[in-house]
Every structure is written in C-alpha cells, then in structure tokens.
Scaffold this active site. Structure first.
Site, PDB file in Angstrom:
ATOM      1  N   TRP A 102       1.098   0.170   9.045  1.00  0.00           N
ATOM      2  CA  TRP A 102       1.338  -0.799   7.963  1.00  0.00           C
ATOM      3  C   TRP A 102       2.521  -1.688   8.283  1.00  0.00           C
ATOM      4  CZ3 TRP A 102      -2.660  -1.981   5.518  1.00  0.00           C
ATOM      5  CH2 TRP A 102      -3.614  -1.019   5.177  1.00  0.00           C
ATOM      6  N   ASP A 171       7.986  -1.949   1.561  1.00  0.00           N
ATOM      7  CA  ASP A 171       6.590  -1.733   1.184  1.00  0.00           C
ATOM      8  C   ASP A 171       6.508  -0.282   0.714  1.00  0.00           C
ATOM      9  OD1 ASP A 171       3.904  -1.218   1.011  1.00  0.00           O
ATOM     10  OD2 ASP A 171       3.405  -1.780   3.079  1.00  0.00           O
ATOM     11  N   LYS A 195      -2.793   3.312  -4.947  1.00  0.00           N
ATOM     12  CA  LYS A 195      -2.438   4.655  -4.479  1.00  0.00           C
ATOM     13  C   LYS A 195      -1.732   5.443  -5.575  1.00  0.00           C
ATOM     14  CE  LYS A 195      -3.034   2.840  -0.093  1.00  0.00           C
ATOM     15  NZ  LYS A 195      -2.646   1.696   0.717  1.00  0.00           N
TER      16      LYS A 195
HETATM   17  C1  LIG Z   1      -2.655   0.703   1.541  1.00  0.00           C
HETATM   18  C2  LIG Z   1      -1.414   0.134   2.081  1.00  0.00           C
HETATM   19  C3  LIG Z   1      -1.284  -1.240   2.305  1.00  0.00           C
HETATM   20  C4  LIG Z   1      -2.414  -2.215   2.098  1.00  0.00           C
HETATM   21  O1  LIG Z   1      -2.598  -2.441   0.759  1.00  0.00           O
HETATM   22  P1  LIG Z   1      -3.644  -3.558   0.255  1.00  0.00           P
HETATM   23  O2  LIG Z   1      -3.357  -3.551  -1.211  1.00  0.00           O
HETATM   24  O3  LIG Z   1      -4.999  -3.079   0.627  1.00  0.00           O
HETATM   25  O4  LIG Z   1      -3.313  -4.844   0.898  1.00  0.00           O
HETATM   26  C5  LIG Z   1      -0.069  -1.698   2.770  1.00  0.00           C
HETATM   27  N1  LIG Z   1       0.954  -0.875   3.006  1.00  0.00           N
HETATM   28  C6  LIG Z   1       0.863   0.462   2.814  1.00  0.00           C
HETATM   29  C7  LIG Z   1       2.038   1.336   3.090  1.00  0.00           C
HETATM   30  C8  LIG Z   1      -0.330   0.998   2.342  1.00  0.00           C
HETATM   31  O5  LIG Z   1      -0.430   2.315   2.137  1.00  0.00           O
END
Ligand SMILES: *Cc1c(COP(=O)(O)O)cnc(C)c1O
Length: 359
Positions: A102, A171, A195
C-alpha cells in the site's frame, strides 16, 4: 439465520447489531416515511446522522477544532493522489516510508505530482517488517512525512509512530479506531471505510485545518480539502448511506469501550492466533514478531498445496475469506474491530484439527 465467520480483508465484517439496526430502519427511517437511501443530503434526518458521525469520530480520537473530519469518495487510493495534490507544493519534496504494497502505491502516485524521498524501504523484506520509527532520517524542510500504519497485505503494524517536525500523514485504512493513539499529533489521516469503519464507498479524512490552506489554485475545486472543510463534506452529494453506517459503527465503538475497548478486544484476538501459530511447529507467521499486526494475521503452511486445502476446508466450515493476498499467497486472517472473538476461537480449533490430519 446462518452467519459465517467473515475473515475478508475488505470489505469486511460489520457488527451484527449495526446491520440489524440498519435493516430495521431501512424502509422507514425513524418515522420519516422514507429510507435514508432516499433522503436528501440537505435534509434534517441525514444532517443529524452526518454531524453525529463527525462528532463521534472526533470524540473517539480526542480531536479539537484544529482538525476537520471529512467524508470523501475515491477510496484510500484517491488519497494517494489527493494528499500530494494538496500538500506538496512546487519545488518541495515529501518523505515517504515504503513499508509494503500500500505504501508503494502511495509513493507511485506522489511521484506523479512532485519530488518524493523514500526515507526507508522495507517493502520487499521477508519476513515482513517495518523500519524502527526512532531511526528514521527525515529530509529537512520536507512538506510532510507519509506512513502506512498497518500494511494489510504484509500483516505488519506500527506500534509507535515517528516524531516528526514536518506534518505526519498516515494511511490508516486498515487500523483506524482499532487502538488509542495521539491523533492530534497528525497532520492528516485517511482511511477507506471498508475495513474498520463501515461499508465501501466512503473515505474518512482527518486534516489539520491550516494544512488545507497550502493548496494551489490550479488544483480542481473538488479535489481540494479546503472545499470539503468549508462545506462540511457537503460540497457535492456525499455517499449518505455509507456515512450513516459509519455513524452506527462509531456508536458501536463507543458502546464497546471506545478505543481502549477496541484495543483490548483486538489484542486478545490477535494474541490467541499468534500463540496458536507459534506453538504449532506447523504454521509459520510471515511478519517479524515486533511488527505483527493485530488486524491482519498472516501465516504460511509447509506447502502451497496445504495452504490451498486449508483455505478450502476452512471455507466449508464457515470460516470464510482466509486466502492470502494474490501477490503474496499464504493465509491471512483479517480480524478488524467488528470481527467476533468466537470466530478466532473457531479458527484456532480448526487449525489444530487441520494440523493433526496433515502435520
Ligand atoms: C485497502 C487499503 C487501501 C485501498 O483502499 P481503497 O479504498 O480500495 O482505495 C489503501 N491502503 C491500505 C492500508 C489498505 O488496507
């Protein structure tokens, strides 16, 4: 009703009470005669939910008026671009830690906008790991420092966050609201909801308001944080139903002990699984112990054939979504806030049985 244990990495399990409340209110929301799916985003019913979602998240994270809580679209992936578009000015550079799949996507997008210094790179390390936050060397004058608090695919999680002079950007898609931390210390936090927060379709952004002023006039209005701060995320039609579910999930977090409660619940679940892995002599964790994630527990079996059989048999027992990410293989148990402790017990019991038969 047959609910399975849902180990999906995202979209992921939601609290059953939340789903039931949404179901009960679906057709006639609180006597309004219409569903919240049909309500105006400018109406009072939706307005109350929207404000509650913002207020509950602010309260859970202990944020004051210096920070704004926004609900945007485009996912965390959209934020990979929006962060540098807003914060990385002409002639400046930003520091990024590449900790895995990511983080490396975030780096790739930022490089399209401006200069990026990758100040630490553990992205390809096996076993998976993170850099020591105290040993990071920041670039003087960097516009910001970007980290990924939990690498969902690698199964690694920062246990302490670095101290930076430049604004810290994170993030937190896969561990937001899973544990207490000093949120006010961050310049910007973002997280796709699917999530730990709610369904897919909404992205939480928390931003220190003064940073939003950095944006260039050349950035389209819709992609400016400033726009969404000024309009309380109602500049355009927000994903109302997803935000409604985020409000219910945030309420559920409060009811279950807030971030302290979540942290204990999550640490207990993860500890049980890691203990089962370590005691087995059959399963092998993929992350260095000190960086193991409480959210995504990743492990291997002695062969890919056994991994395939494991995932398939588990699925037949109602333990769904255990297949590791296609880029790394193996097994991954995603056990976010809403995932019930009983599901972890069921997985541990299955792991013992599978080992007895195949070990
Ligand atoms: C799932 C995830 C993403 C991507 O998220 P989207 O909403 O599908 O763009 C980005 N960073 C992390 C750490 C993730 O777990």
């Amino acid at each position: 009703m047959a609910r399975v244990y849902n180990f999906n990495p995202g979209p992921a399990a939601l609290p059953l009470e939340v789903l039931q409340e949404a179901q009960a209110d679906l057709v006639d929301y609180k006597g309004s005669g219409m569903s919240i799916l049909e309500a105006s985003h400018r109406g009072k019913e939706y307005g109350a939910i929207h404000d509650e979602a913002v207020a509950t998240i602010k309260k859970l994270l202990g944020l004051g008026d210096d920070h704004a809580v926004l609900f945007l679209q485009g996912g965390a992936s959209g934020q990979f671009a929006m962060v540098p578009m807003n914060l990385l000015g002409e002639g400046q550079s930003a520091d990024y830690v590449n900790s895995g799949a990511w983080a490396s996507k975030a780096v790739k997008e930022a490089k399209l906008i401006g200069k990026v210094n990758v100040i630490a790179d553990t992205g390809k390390d096996i076993p998976t790991r993170l850099p020591d936050p105290a040993a990071l060397k920041f670039t003087p004058g960097a516009a910001y420092v970007h980290i990924t608090s939990n690498e969902t695919i690698a199964g690694t999680q920062w246990k302490t966050f670095p101290k930076t002079d430049a604004p810290l950007v994170a993030d937190m898609s896969s561990d937001i609201l899973s544990r207490p931390f000093e949120a006010s210390r961050f310049g910007l936090i973002y997280a796709g909801a699917q999530k730990n927060l709610g369904p897919a379709g909404v992205t939480l952004v928390i931003i220190r308001k003064d940073l939003a002023e950095r944006v260039s006039e050349k950035v389209p209005v819709i992609f400016r944080y400033k726009t969404h701060i000024e309009d309380n995320s109602l500049y355009n039609t927000p994903p109302c139903f997803a935000i409604y579910l985020v409000a219910l999930v945030a309420r559920w977090v409060v009811k279950n002990g807030g971030l302290q409660g979540m942290s204990k619940r999550n640490a207990d679940k993860a500890a049980k699984l890691y203990a089962a892995i370590d005691a087995s002599g059959f399963y092998k964790g993929t992350a260095v112990k000190e960086f193991r994630s409480d959210m995504n527990v990743t492990f291997r079996l002695p062969s890919e054939a056994l991994e395939e059989a494991f995932v398939k048999e588990a699925s037949g027992r109602g333990l769904k979504g255990l297949k590791g990410h296609r880029s790394v293989g193996g097994v991954r148990a995603s056990i976010y806030n809403a995932f019930p402790p009983e599901g972890v017990d069921a997985l541990v019991a299955f792991m013992k049985e599978f080992q007895q038969k195949n070990g």
